[in-house]
Design an enzyme around this catalytic site. Structure first.
Site, PDB file in Angstrom:
ATOM      1  N   HIS A 138       8.315  -5.312 -46.253  1.00 54.66           N
ATOM      2  CA  HIS A 138       9.628  -4.675 -46.122  1.00 54.66           C
ATOM      3  C   HIS A 138      10.779  -5.663 -46.313  1.00 54.66           C
ATOM      4  O   HIS A 138      11.924  -5.242 -46.521  1.00 54.66           O
ATOM      5  CB  HIS A 138       9.747  -3.949 -44.773  1.00 54.66           C
ATOM      6  CG  HIS A 138       9.863  -4.851 -43.578  1.00 54.66           C
ATOM      7  ND1 HIS A 138       8.799  -5.160 -42.764  1.00 54.66           N
ATOM      8  CD2 HIS A 138      10.921  -5.503 -43.046  1.00 54.66           C
ATOM      9  CE1 HIS A 138       9.202  -5.956 -41.791  1.00 54.66           C
ATOM     10  NE2 HIS A 138      10.494  -6.172 -41.941  1.00 54.66           N
ATOM     11  N   ASP A 168       2.097  -3.984 -44.971  1.00 55.43           N
ATOM     12  CA  ASP A 168       3.392  -4.635 -44.773  1.00 55.43           C
ATOM     13  C   ASP A 168       3.278  -6.149 -44.955  1.00 55.43           C
ATOM     14  O   ASP A 168       3.822  -6.928 -44.177  1.00 55.43           O
ATOM     15  CB  ASP A 168       3.983  -4.306 -43.397  1.00 55.43           C
ATOM     16  CG  ASP A 168       5.479  -4.609 -43.332  1.00 55.43           C
ATOM     17  OD1 ASP A 168       6.110  -4.708 -44.402  1.00 55.43           O
ATOM     18  OD2 ASP A 168       6.009  -4.768 -42.215  1.00 55.43           O
ATOM     19  N   GLY A 241      15.408 -10.308 -38.822  1.00 55.11           N
ATOM     20  CA  GLY A 241      15.433 -11.595 -39.521  1.00 55.11           C
ATOM     21  C   GLY A 241      14.205 -12.423 -39.212  1.00 55.11           C
ATOM     22  O   GLY A 241      13.846 -13.327 -39.969  1.00 55.11           O
ATOM     23  N   ASN A 242      13.541 -12.127 -38.084  1.00 55.69           N
ATOM     24  CA  ASN A 242      12.283 -12.798 -37.746  1.00 55.69           C
ATOM     25  C   ASN A 242      11.114 -12.263 -38.568  1.00 55.69           C
ATOM     26  O   ASN A 242      10.044 -12.879 -38.599  1.00 55.69           O
ATOM     27  CB  ASN A 242      11.943 -12.615 -36.265  1.00 55.69           C
ATOM     28  CG  ASN A 242      12.529 -13.694 -35.386  1.00 55.69           C
ATOM     29  OD1 ASN A 242      13.491 -13.436 -34.673  1.00 55.69           O
ATOM     30  ND2 ASN A 242      11.982 -14.888 -35.435  1.00 55.69           N
ATOM     31  N   SER A 243      11.294 -11.097 -39.191  1.00 57.21           N
ATOM     32  CA  SER A 243      10.198 -10.495 -39.958  1.00 57.21           C
ATOM     33  C   SER A 243       9.652 -11.478 -40.985  1.00 57.21           C
ATOM     34  O   SER A 243      10.407 -12.054 -41.769  1.00 57.21           O
ATOM     35  CB  SER A 243      10.690  -9.231 -40.668  1.00 57.21           C
ATOM     36  OG  SER A 243      10.995  -8.217 -39.745  1.00 57.21           O
ATOM     37  N   GLY A 300     -18.892   3.183 -49.391  1.00 58.72           N
ATOM     38  CA  GLY A 300     -19.210   4.558 -49.745  1.00 58.72           C
ATOM     39  C   GLY A 300     -19.281   5.484 -48.562  1.00 58.72           C
ATOM     40  O   GLY A 300     -20.123   6.396 -48.515  1.00 58.72           O
TER      41      GLY A 300
END
Length: 497
Positions: A138, A168, A241-243, A300
């Site tokens: 993101h 993500d 902002g830490n992401s 499968g």
């Protein structure tokens, strides 16, 4: 007065020696046996309320004793790891529509709508000296340009090597003539609730910031961040902002990628989530191998959650594991003896508490190996080794881009195979014709079609091949009636276009 003070001192000394015989014994034995525990260790045991061999805290975990231990610092750990945490700046040019667009009179006076630049800020972690960076999907979603600023002030334009919205996660690459500092990827399965961790990132764009906390919980799911349902929860302060930043343990190893927070205000309230490092390692390895998408091992079989009602019907004490809903008899699971109705309880000795845990365990395993499955079958526990294979490509998928005057114009479609289904995040046992890509400025995008949509029927014609859909989309009509399957739901639509 002096006599009273002396009496008080003698009384206190008597109480101390009477209440702590272990202390007196330590004084007596300390001179004769220098290798035995000292006074500070005895007092530490007393603070725990235990003595000698009955202590349960262990030699490596105890409360701090003395000013020197209280003043311990994380500074050496931060100096070791912080240089490998970078800032990620993603920019995108957004199209701005105007109500006067296309009108020559108004465009003469007001001009054409100008594109507007949008940007996002996040963090990333260098995991390879060659410049491989792991961050969140993101952070760089739909970005036209992604720049990276390292801790020493250098700035680089990066290339996206691999990205996956369902996990993500994204991997970037920057180039330099010198090796980059890195953080070694640790074993996130070794984490325990209560372990100390540090979070390093760039919250709110203020600059690199380090916060400390503990592991609050493990295997968190259903937090609405991504399709991945296996997160580390921490109370280390994580903010916007830490992401993409690093969650490290006390050994200086990367144990998670900070991803999201639970907050009502937008700031940290002590509930943060990180993607486990074992998933990060598998994803980074796929990027370095040059894969075009993150391949998961194929066996499968398809699974669903074990509900309390299902657990009761199977004679289970509690709802746990993953229920086998279908098995391809010709696939690895079918050949190993796995059957619909079985419940997977463990993989390679690691517990499978839920279907999310199963997805996580499977994603971290390597294609071309075997895994030991502990299952509950017909009320009995059994074990079986299942080969982990690459999802079959099937017949060569013919990709067709649809044109003409139809709601599907601008969509690229293809016939599903297990490998294509895995790439789109669909069940690998699904069949049909699916949308694999959408032209951003097309009728298909305007009508809301999405990659992964399976077109089942159009104007009374069953869609079983991409060629059939391409032919139907060329019909000369203004009325369109179609059926689309999305996320397991059937959507029917009638419109005039």
């Amino acid at each position: 007065m002096r006599a009273k003070r002396l009496s008080l001192v003698l009384l206190c000394a008597f109480m101390v020696f009477a209440a702590a015989p272990a202390v007196r014994q330590a004084f007596a034995e300390d001179a004769a046996k220098p290798a035995d525990p000292g006074l500070s260790d005895v007092l530490t045991d007393l603070l725990h309320g235990v003595e000698g061999e009955n202590a349960t805290s262990g030699p490596d975990k105890r409360v701090p004793f003395g000013r020197e231990e209280v003043q311990l610092s994380f500074a050496p750990l931060v100096k070791q790891t912080a240089p490998a945490v970078v800032n990620v700046y993603a920019s995108q040019t957004a199209k701005v529509t105007s109500p006067f667009e296309g009108d020559p009179f108004f465009e003469e006076f007001f001009g054409r709508a100008q594109p507007r630049a949008q940007s996002s800020l996040g963090s990333g972690v260098l995991v390879d000296p060659s410049g491989v960076i792991v961050t969140n999907f993101h952070v760089i979603k739909d970005a036209d340009e992604v720049k990276v600023a390292t801790a020493d002030g250098r700035e680089f334009t990066s290339k996206v090597m691999l990205k996956d919205e369902t996990l993500d996660l994204a991997v970037l690459k920057i180039e330099s003539d010198k090796p980059f500092p890195v953080i070694a990827i640790g074993d996130s399965d070794a984490l325990e609730v209560g372990d100390l961790v540090l979070a390093i990132g760039n919250p709110f764009g203020v600059g690199q910031t380090t916060t400390s906390g503990i592991v609050s919980a493990l295997a968190r799911s259903h937090i609405g961040v991504s399709d991945s349902g296996y997160f580390i929860q921490t109370d280390a302060a994580i903010n916007p902002g830490n992401s993409g930043g690093a969650l490290i343990n006390m050994g200086g190893q990367l144990v998670g990628i900070n991803t999201a927070i639970y907050s009502r205000s937008g700031g940290s309230i002590g509930i943060g989530f990180a993607i486990p490092a074992n998933m990060v390692r598998a994803f980074a390895d796929a990027a370095k191998a040059g894969l075009d998408f993150f391949e998961r091992p194929y066996i499968g079989a398809e699974f669903e959650a074990v509900t309390p009602q299902i657990a009761e019907s199977l004679g289970m004490e509690k709802p746990t594991g993953a229920l086998v809903s279908s098995v391809d008899a010709t696939g690895p699971a079918g050949k190993a003896g796995l059957k619909a109705g079985d419940v997977v309880l463990q993989i390679n000795g690691k517990p499978v508490e839920s279907i999310e845990a199963l997805d996580y365990r499977m994603a971290t395993l390597s294609i071309g190996t075997k895994a030991n499955f502990a299952v509950l079958t017909k009320g009995q526990k059994a074990a079986m080794d299942i080969a982990l294979e690459r999802a079959p490509e099937g017949a060569k998928a013919s990709e067709v881009t649809l044109h003409g005057r139809s709601p599907f114009s601008g969509a690229k479609v293809a016939e599903l195979s297990p490998r294509l289904a895995q790439k789109l995040g669909l069940r690998t046992d699904l069949k049909g014709v699916t949308v694999i890509d959408i032209n951003r400025d097309s009728p298909a995008a305007d009508f809301g079609f999405l990659p992964g949509d399976i077109v089942r029927e159009v104007n009374g014609t069953t869609i079983d091949t991409a060629a059939t859909l391409a032919q139907v989309a060329q019909q000369d009509t203004r009325w369109w009636r179609f059926t689309v399957e999305r996320g397991g739901q059937i959507l029917r639509q009638v419109l005039r276009y």
